[in-house]
Design a protein around this motif. Sequence first.
Motif, PDB file in Angstrom:
ATOM      1  N   LEU A  95     -13.692  38.626  39.657  1.00 30.95           N
ATOM      2  CA  LEU A  95     -13.111  38.976  40.945  1.00 30.95           C
ATOM      3  C   LEU A  95     -13.899  38.325  42.076  1.00 30.95           C
ATOM      4  N   PRO A  96     -13.210  37.941  43.153  1.00 28.16           N
ATOM      5  CA  PRO A  96     -13.938  37.426  44.314  1.00 28.16           C
ATOM      6  C   PRO A  96     -14.747  38.547  44.960  1.00 28.16           C
ATOM      7  N   ASP A  97     -15.654  38.187  45.826  1.00 27.30           N
ATOM      8  CA  ASP A  97     -16.445  39.169  46.574  1.00 27.30           C
ATOM      9  C   ASP A  97     -15.541  39.796  47.625  1.00 27.30           C
ATOM     10  N   LEU A  98     -15.219  41.068  47.446  1.00 26.49           N
ATOM     11  CA  LEU A  98     -14.253  41.752  48.308  1.00 26.49           C
ATOM     12  C   LEU A  98     -14.895  42.931  49.025  1.00 26.49           C
ATOM     13  N   THR A  99     -14.291  43.337  50.127  1.00 27.93           N
ATOM     14  CA  THR A  99     -14.709  44.537  50.838  1.00 27.93           C
ATOM     15  C   THR A  99     -13.483  45.404  51.091  1.00 27.93           C
ATOM     16  N   VAL A 100     -13.687  46.704  51.129  1.00 30.45           N
ATOM     17  CA  VAL A 100     -12.591  47.619  51.419  1.00 30.45           C
ATOM     18  C   VAL A 100     -12.072  47.350  52.829  1.00 30.45           C
ATOM     19  N   GLY A 101     -10.751  47.265  52.952  1.00 29.99           N
ATOM     20  CA  GLY A 101     -10.115  46.948  54.227  1.00 29.99           C
ATOM     21  C   GLY A 101      -9.811  45.474  54.387  1.00 29.99           C
ATOM     22  N   GLN A 102     -10.336  44.646  53.517  1.00 33.30           N
ATOM     23  CA  GLN A 102     -10.125  43.202  53.617  1.00 33.30           C
ATOM     24  C   GLN A 102      -8.668  42.844  53.348  1.00 33.30           C
ATOM     25  N   GLU A 103      -8.121  41.935  54.135  1.00 36.48           N
ATOM     26  CA  GLU A 103      -6.770  41.424  53.899  1.00 36.48           C
ATOM     27  C   GLU A 103      -6.808  40.430  52.750  1.00 36.48           C
ATOM     28  N   VAL A 104      -5.876  40.568  51.822  1.00 34.79           N
ATOM     29  CA  VAL A 104      -5.849  39.696  50.652  1.00 34.79           C
ATOM     30  C   VAL A 104      -4.416  39.292  50.340  1.00 34.79           C
ATOM     31  N   ARG A 105      -4.275  38.233  49.573  1.00 39.78           N
ATOM     32  CA  ARG A 105      -2.962  37.752  49.125  1.00 39.78           C
ATOM     33  C   ARG A 105      -2.848  37.976  47.618  1.00 39.78           C
ATOM     34  N   THR A 106      -1.725  38.534  47.203  1.00 39.18           N
ATOM     35  CA  THR A 106      -1.490  38.784  45.781  1.00 39.18           C
ATOM     36  C   THR A 106      -0.204  38.094  45.345  1.00 39.18           C
ATOM     37  N   ARG A 107      -0.165  37.731  44.058  1.00 41.00           N
ATOM     38  CA  ARG A 107       1.024  37.111  43.475  1.00 41.00           C
ATOM     39  C   ARG A 107       1.177  37.601  42.047  1.00 41.00           C
ATOM     40  N   ILE A 108       2.389  37.539  41.542  1.00 33.83           N
ATOM     41  CA  ILE A 108       2.612  37.809  40.126  1.00 33.83           C
ATOM     42  C   ILE A 108       3.153  36.555  39.449  1.00 33.83           C
ATOM     43  N   ASP A 109       2.988  36.505  38.137  1.00 35.59           N
ATOM     44  CA  ASP A 109       3.586  35.458  37.321  1.00 35.59           C
ATOM     45  C   ASP A 109       5.057  35.843  37.140  1.00 35.59           C
ATOM     46  N   VAL A 110       5.942  35.155  37.823  1.00 37.86           N
ATOM     47  CA  VAL A 110       7.361  35.534  37.841  1.00 37.86           C
ATOM     48  C   VAL A 110       7.994  35.414  36.451  1.00 37.86           C
ATOM     49  N   ARG A 111       7.645  34.382  35.728  1.00 37.15           N
ATOM     50  CA  ARG A 111       8.250  34.209  34.400  1.00 37.15           C
ATOM     51  C   ARG A 111       7.930  35.401  33.499  1.00 37.15           C
ATOM     52  N   THR A 112       6.667  35.840  33.527  1.00 35.85           N
ATOM     53  CA  THR A 112       6.280  36.996  32.727  1.00 35.85           C
ATOM     54  C   THR A 112       7.007  38.243  33.196  1.00 35.85           C
ATOM     55  N   ARG A 113       7.059  38.453  34.513  1.00 34.78           N
ATOM     56  CA  ARG A 113       7.751  39.626  35.064  1.00 34.78           C
ATOM     57  C   ARG A 113       9.200  39.687  34.623  1.00 34.78           C
ATOM     58  N   LEU A 114       9.916  38.547  34.733  1.00 32.97           N
ATOM     59  CA  LEU A 114      11.336  38.561  34.405  1.00 32.97           C
ATOM     60  C   LEU A 114      11.571  38.706  32.901  1.00 32.97           C
ATOM     61  N   THR A 115      10.652  38.187  32.098  1.00 29.88           N
ATOM     62  CA  THR A 115      10.739  38.413  30.652  1.00 29.88           C
ATOM     63  C   THR A 115      10.662  39.899  30.354  1.00 29.88           C
ATOM     64  N   HIS A 116       9.691  40.576  30.966  1.00 33.64           N
ATOM     65  CA  HIS A 116       9.526  42.007  30.737  1.00 33.64           C
ATOM     66  C   HIS A 116      10.714  42.801  31.287  1.00 33.64           C
ATOM     67  N   ALA A 117      11.192  42.427  32.488  1.00 35.74           N
ATOM     68  CA  ALA A 117      12.309  43.142  33.102  1.00 35.74           C
ATOM     69  C   ALA A 117      13.579  43.011  32.265  1.00 35.74           C
ATOM     70  N   ALA A 118      13.811  41.811  31.732  1.00 36.17           N
ATOM     71  CA  ALA A 118      14.999  41.606  30.904  1.00 36.17           C
ATOM     72  C   ALA A 118      14.935  42.451  29.633  1.00 36.17           C
ATOM     73  N   LEU A 119      13.781  42.469  28.995  1.00 36.14           N
ATOM     74  CA  LEU A 119      13.645  43.246  27.764  1.00 36.14           C
ATOM     75  C   LEU A 119      13.755  44.740  28.041  1.00 36.14           C
ATOM     76  N   HIS A 120      13.161  45.193  29.146  1.00 39.94           N
ATOM     77  CA  HIS A 120      13.232  46.625  29.455  1.00 39.94           C
ATOM     78  C   HIS A 120      14.668  47.041  29.765  1.00 39.94           C
ATOM     79  N   THR A 121      15.364  46.229  30.548  1.00 37.21           N
ATOM     80  CA  THR A 121      16.757  46.543  30.875  1.00 37.21           C
ATOM     81  C   THR A 121      17.625  46.532  29.621  1.00 37.21           C
ATOM     82  N   ALA A 122      17.418  45.518  28.778  1.00 40.20           N
ATOM     83  CA  ALA A 122      18.196  45.436  27.538  1.00 40.20           C
ATOM     84  C   ALA A 122      17.909  46.646  26.647  1.00 40.20           C
TER      85      ALA A 122
END
Length: 246
Positions: A95-122
């Motif tokens: 993990l980077p050196d972080l402090t509470v209250g710090q603004e950060v950018r987050t992302r997800i791996d979309v391909r993995t997310r949609l694979t999981h979402a498709a299987l869960h919905t199915a």
Amino acid sequence: MVRSSGTSETSGTLKEAVQVAAYLDDTYLDRADTRVIALGELDGVPWAAVERCLFHPQGGGQPADRGRLEGVAVAPVRDRESGLVVAVAAEGAALPDLTVGQEVRTRIDVRTRLTHAALHTAGHLVEAAGRLQGWRMAASNHFPGQARIEFLTPEHDPRLADPEGREAATAALRETVAAAVAADLPVLARDEGEGRRMVHLGTLHCAPCGGTHVRSLGELTDVVLPTLKVKKGRVRVSYGAAHRSH
């Protein structure tokens, strides 16, 4: 010890850190600018919790998302002490050196997310098809390569006693599933009070669920149901599904 800003702390347990489960609000949201609300350790491994959390942790038969926090690969887990979904560095990262209250950018791996979402919905769709056969779901697994729904039958179903009957029962499931996908039934998740989040497949089916799902059944493709099996008194329906490419 868990560290937090603007929160009370008792024996390392957070009392007031408020986190928004953004992964439940929009399956297709792939990035968010947010802020760190807590830092701590889980079994000696550092973690960070953010206010607007994109990361779905493992649970409900669904595997965890993959994501990035300030460019660092992370995996989400639920911290036992605080109840927060926290991000830990993926293997080989830190993990980077972080402090509470710090603004950060987050992302997800979309391909993995949609694979999981498709299987869960199915999985919900397979459950709906099984219910129409008079079966009741006993267990579920939505992991890639392992996806299955297990059912209990209220009484002996003579179709399940021989291979031809099991194939006929599977064909009935396939017909229900194919018709629902062709009809492109909407998939809606609603908070129905008392902490109950219900997922609806049109008017065909509804069930409590904390997973991620596609917008409508027409987003599903490659939905495959091999012939069901009967093991230890349960009907096991394996399945596969993918998210349709755009």
